[in-house]
Write a protein that holds these residues in place. Structure first.
Motif, PDB file in Angstrom:
ATOM      1  N   TYR A 173       8.777  -0.593 -10.284  1.00  0.00           N
ATOM      2  CA  TYR A 173       8.425   0.773 -10.154  1.00  0.00           C
ATOM      3  C   TYR A 173       9.373   1.659 -10.934  1.00  0.00           C
ATOM      4  O   TYR A 173      10.623   1.379 -10.908  1.00  0.00           O
ATOM      5  CB  TYR A 173       8.684   1.062  -8.580  1.00  0.00           C
ATOM      6  CG  TYR A 173       8.199   2.484  -8.046  1.00  0.00           C
ATOM      7  CD1 TYR A 173       6.931   2.944  -7.771  1.00  0.00           C
ATOM      8  CD2 TYR A 173       9.224   3.383  -7.897  1.00  0.00           C
ATOM      9  CE1 TYR A 173       6.611   3.848  -7.160  1.00  0.00           C
ATOM     10  CE2 TYR A 173       8.747   4.759  -7.554  1.00  0.00           C
ATOM     11  CZ  TYR A 173       7.383   4.867  -6.926  1.00  0.00           C
ATOM     12  OH  TYR A 173       7.089   6.192  -6.479  1.00  0.00           O
TER      13      TYR A 173
ATOM     14  N   ALA B  71      12.619   0.347  -5.354  1.00  0.00           N
ATOM     15  CA  ALA B  71      11.448   0.228  -4.406  1.00  0.00           C
ATOM     16  C   ALA B  71      11.214   1.715  -4.363  1.00  0.00           C
ATOM     17  O   ALA B  71      12.024   2.685  -4.295  1.00  0.00           O
ATOM     18  CB  ALA B  71      11.640  -0.198  -2.860  1.00  0.00           C
TER      19      ALA B  71
ATOM     20  N   GLU C 175       8.305   3.305   1.030  1.00  0.00           N
ATOM     21  CA  GLU C 175       8.516   1.821   1.610  1.00  0.00           C
ATOM     22  C   GLU C 175       9.847   1.524   1.783  1.00  0.00           C
ATOM     23  O   GLU C 175      10.263   0.864   2.785  1.00  0.00           O
ATOM     24  CB  GLU C 175       8.055   1.063   0.095  1.00  0.00           C
ATOM     25  CG  GLU C 175       6.721   0.920  -0.379  1.00  0.00           C
ATOM     26  CD  GLU C 175       6.476  -0.003  -1.365  1.00  0.00           C
ATOM     27  OE1 GLU C 175       7.124  -0.931  -1.423  1.00  0.00           O
ATOM     28  OE2 GLU C 175       5.340   0.223  -1.715  1.00  0.00           O
TER      29      GLU C 175
END
Length: 105
Positions: A3, A95, A99
């Motif tokens: 990410y 993350a 989330e």
């Protein structure tokens, strides 16, 4: 796939149409390289803390996405060669925020 978050600043003297084309160009580079879950936020024109290439203002754009390192390298190379981009910064995020909040709860 990791990410990533990329923030970049476009020149303020560009028209709205050119800004939209630039945003679409960098999104296209990422999607061509296999990026997923792309979220783009147009932050608007803001005053810079210091002049960059004699520019006092810039158009801020933030992109959050999941991709490989090769896709990020291709996009950053295009930004480096572009006269429209004043500055850019890409960071690898552990993350996504949504989330991470769900895991903490």
């Amino acid at each position: 796939m990791s990410y990533y978050e990329t923030m970049y600043i476009l020149r303020s003297d560009l028209g709205d149409e050119v800004v939209d084309q630039s945003i679409a160009k960098y999104q296209g580079i990422l999607t061509d390289q296999g990026a997923q879950d792309m979220d783009t936020q147009h932050r608007g024109k803001r005053r810079l803390a210091y002049p960059i290439n004699k520019q006092r203002e810039g158009v801020y754009v933030q992109m959050n996405y999941t991709s490989s390192g090769a896709a990020v390298a291709a996009m950053e190379r295009a930004m480096r060669l572009s006269d429209e981009v004043l500055r850019f910064l890409t960071i690898k995020v552990d993350a996504p925020v949504a989330e991470a909040e769900a895991v903490e709860a």
